[in-house]
Write an enzyme that holds these catalytic residues in place. Structure first.
Site, PDB file in Angstrom:
ATOM      1  N   GLY A 108       1.874  -1.756   3.483  1.00 39.26           N
ATOM      2  CA  GLY A 108       0.950  -2.408   2.494  1.00 39.26           C
ATOM      3  C   GLY A 108       1.892  -3.181   1.466  1.00 39.26           C
ATOM      4  O   GLY A 108       3.153  -3.505   1.893  1.00 39.26           O
ATOM      5  N   GLY A 110       4.164  -2.722  -1.029  1.00 43.10           N
ATOM      6  CA  GLY A 110       5.554  -2.415  -1.247  1.00 43.10           C
ATOM      7  C   GLY A 110       6.308  -2.433  -0.083  1.00 43.10           C
ATOM      8  O   GLY A 110       7.417  -3.108   0.051  1.00 43.10           O
ATOM      9  N   ASP A 133      -6.952  -0.089   1.061  1.00 47.08           N
ATOM     10  CA  ASP A 133      -7.241  -0.654  -0.270  1.00 47.08           C
ATOM     11  C   ASP A 133      -8.038  -2.056  -0.072  1.00 47.08           C
ATOM     12  O   ASP A 133      -8.754  -2.616  -0.841  1.00 47.08           O
ATOM     13  CB  ASP A 133      -6.081  -0.748  -1.215  1.00 47.08           C
ATOM     14  CG  ASP A 133      -5.700   0.567  -1.768  1.00 47.08           C
ATOM     15  OD1 ASP A 133      -6.545   1.721  -1.242  1.00 47.08           O
ATOM     16  OD2 ASP A 133      -4.899   0.560  -2.649  1.00 47.08           O
TER      17      ASP A 133
HETATM   18  O1  F6P Z   1      -2.080   2.410  -1.207  1.00 50.24           O
HETATM   19  C1  F6P Z   1      -2.778   3.213  -0.336  1.00 50.24           C
HETATM   20  C2  F6P Z   1      -3.206   4.382  -1.072  1.00 50.24           C
HETATM   21  O2  F6P Z   1      -4.121   5.220  -0.083  1.00 50.24           O
HETATM   22  C3  F6P Z   1      -3.922   4.080  -2.544  1.00 50.24           C
HETATM   23  O3  F6P Z   1      -5.331   3.783  -2.417  1.00 50.24           O
HETATM   24  C4  F6P Z   1      -3.742   5.412  -3.137  1.00 50.24           C
HETATM   25  O4  F6P Z   1      -3.801   5.161  -4.683  1.00 50.24           O
HETATM   26  C5  F6P Z   1      -2.341   5.663  -2.621  1.00 50.24           C
HETATM   27  O5  F6P Z   1      -2.219   5.305  -1.374  1.00 50.24           O
HETATM   28  C6  F6P Z   1      -2.070   7.276  -2.798  1.00 50.24           C
HETATM   29  O6  F6P Z   1      -0.639   7.514  -2.546  1.00 50.24           O
HETATM   30  P1  F6P Z   1      -0.145   8.856  -1.957  1.00 50.24           P
HETATM   31  O7  F6P Z   1      -0.626   9.039  -0.483  1.00 50.24           O
HETATM   32  O8  F6P Z   1       1.223   8.672  -2.323  1.00 50.24           O
HETATM   33  O9  F6P Z   1      -0.555   9.709  -2.957  1.00 50.24           O
END
Ligand code: F6P
Length: 347
Positions: A108, A110, A133
């Site tokens: 994504g 990043g 997202d």
């Molecule tokens: O960017 C994708 C995502 O699923 C976001 O919708 C969500 O805020 C984030 O990743 C959650 O991240 P992690 O898996 O680090 O909790």
């Protein structure tokens, strides 16, 4: 000039996982090995694998049976931008040592920023965008989004029946840090009564009035969908924000929980927060996501063979195109105002 000879290609998956990652890996391996006679290796656990040289061979056997599997057989991780900047030379060293002609990172926002950094440093990169997202600006859709919307919609359908039985307000928090695509689509698909998204700070008075009007009209329950990054309009409601994590990502203090306390108090109706969380990212991808992921993988390999580095695959209409990584990371794709208007219930 294109690279028509057989190549050695490295692939990795980085950032939050997403249904369809395995479909891309499989597609890359099929196209590269079966059609071009290439060799493919996979770096383990995202950029970490590239920085540490941790990799495995990916042949047709290695990708057997993974098309419908959620997650990623290569593992994933997030990496701090500074760590990656310091690791450019190590990454270059491993690419050279392994004799790689191309690296295909799948990720994504990043990951694509990191891909651009390495591409600017001269590494042969072709990116593939992913995120549930759906907020990558230069592609119409990212794979994973359709699956996440399907999971959220099914949950909303189910929550309606229990909300009705108990005359409750359900506030359902879906993923979406910066953008409300999942909230908008699942909310529309399930006929939610209010949707709040990060792009448009909500007014608690308006939200309360909308839900109250529904009860006054004799309805027994209400469903509110809230994207996790949604916030109240400044000064309209006390709101706890969560700060940031080590990767610079916003940490959320729970919009659904805070809204349920506030709505229960204001409406005198029972309210319950439901946080769908990572269930939206898990499990098998939909057919749509499998197809999009497979097409991205195919085109990434073709781009590598043409020597089109510093690019990323994108869906424009029904065509897969290539766009410069530099453009891909310029801005996020937020939900446009016209889309809220169609949804009616977006505050
Ligand atoms: O960017 C994708 C995502 O699923 C976001 O919708 C969500 O805020 C984030 O990743 C959650 O991240 P992690 O898996 O680090 O909790």
């Amino acid at each position: 000039m294109g690279l028509l000879r057989a190549m050695r290609i490295g692939v990795l998956t980085s950032g939050g996982d997403c249904p369809g990652l395995n479909a891309v890996i499989r597609s890359v391996v099929h196209r590269a090995t079966a059609d071009h006679g290439d060799e493919v290796i996979g770096f383990m656990d995202g950029w970490k694998g590239l920085l540490e040289g941790d990799h495995r061979k990916l042949d047709l056997d290695a990708v057997g049976g993974i098309l419908a599997r959620g997650g990623t057989i290569l593992g994933s991780s997030r990496v701090q931008p500074a760590h990656l900047r310091d690791g450019v030379e190590r990454a270059r060293g491993h690419v050279a040592e392994l004799g790689l002609d191309a690296v295909i990172p799948i990720g994504g926002e990043g990951t694509l920023k990191a891909a651009r950094l390495l591409s600017d440093a001269g590494l042969p990169i072709v990116g593939v965008p992913k995120t549930i997202d759906n907020d990558i600006a230069v592609t119409d859709v990212t794979f994973g989004f359709d699956t996440a919307v399907g999971v959220a919609t099914e949950a909303l359908d189910r929550l309606k029946t229990t909300a009705e039985s108990h005359q409750r307000v359900m506030i359902v928090e879906v993923m979406g840090r910066h953008t409300g695509w999942i909230a908008l689509h699942s909310g529309m698909a399930a006929g939610a009564h209010a949707i709040v998204v990060p792009e448009r700070p909500f007014d608690i008075e308006e939200l309360t009035a909308r839900v109250a009007a529904r009860f006054e009209a004799g309805k027994k329950f209400a469903i509110v969908v809230a994207a996790e990054g949604a916030k109240p309009r400044e000064g309209t409601m006390a709101f706890d924000e969560g700060g940031t994590d080590v990767y610079g990502h916003e940490r959320f203090a729970g919009v659904a929980r805070q809204l349920s306390v506030e709505l229960e108090r204001r409406l005198g109706k029972e309210a319950r927060p439901v946080i769908l969380g990572h269930v939206q990212r898990g499990g098998t991808p939909t057919a749509y996501d499998r197809v999009l992921a497979t097409r991205f993988g195919w085109h990434a390999v073709e781009a590598a063979h043409r020597g089109e580095f510093g690019m990323m695959t994108a869906l424009r209409g029904t065509e897969i195109t290539l766009v410069p990584l530099a453009e891909a990371v310029e801005s996020l794709k937020t939900v446009p105002a016209e889309r809220y208007d169609e949804a009616e219930c977006v505050l």
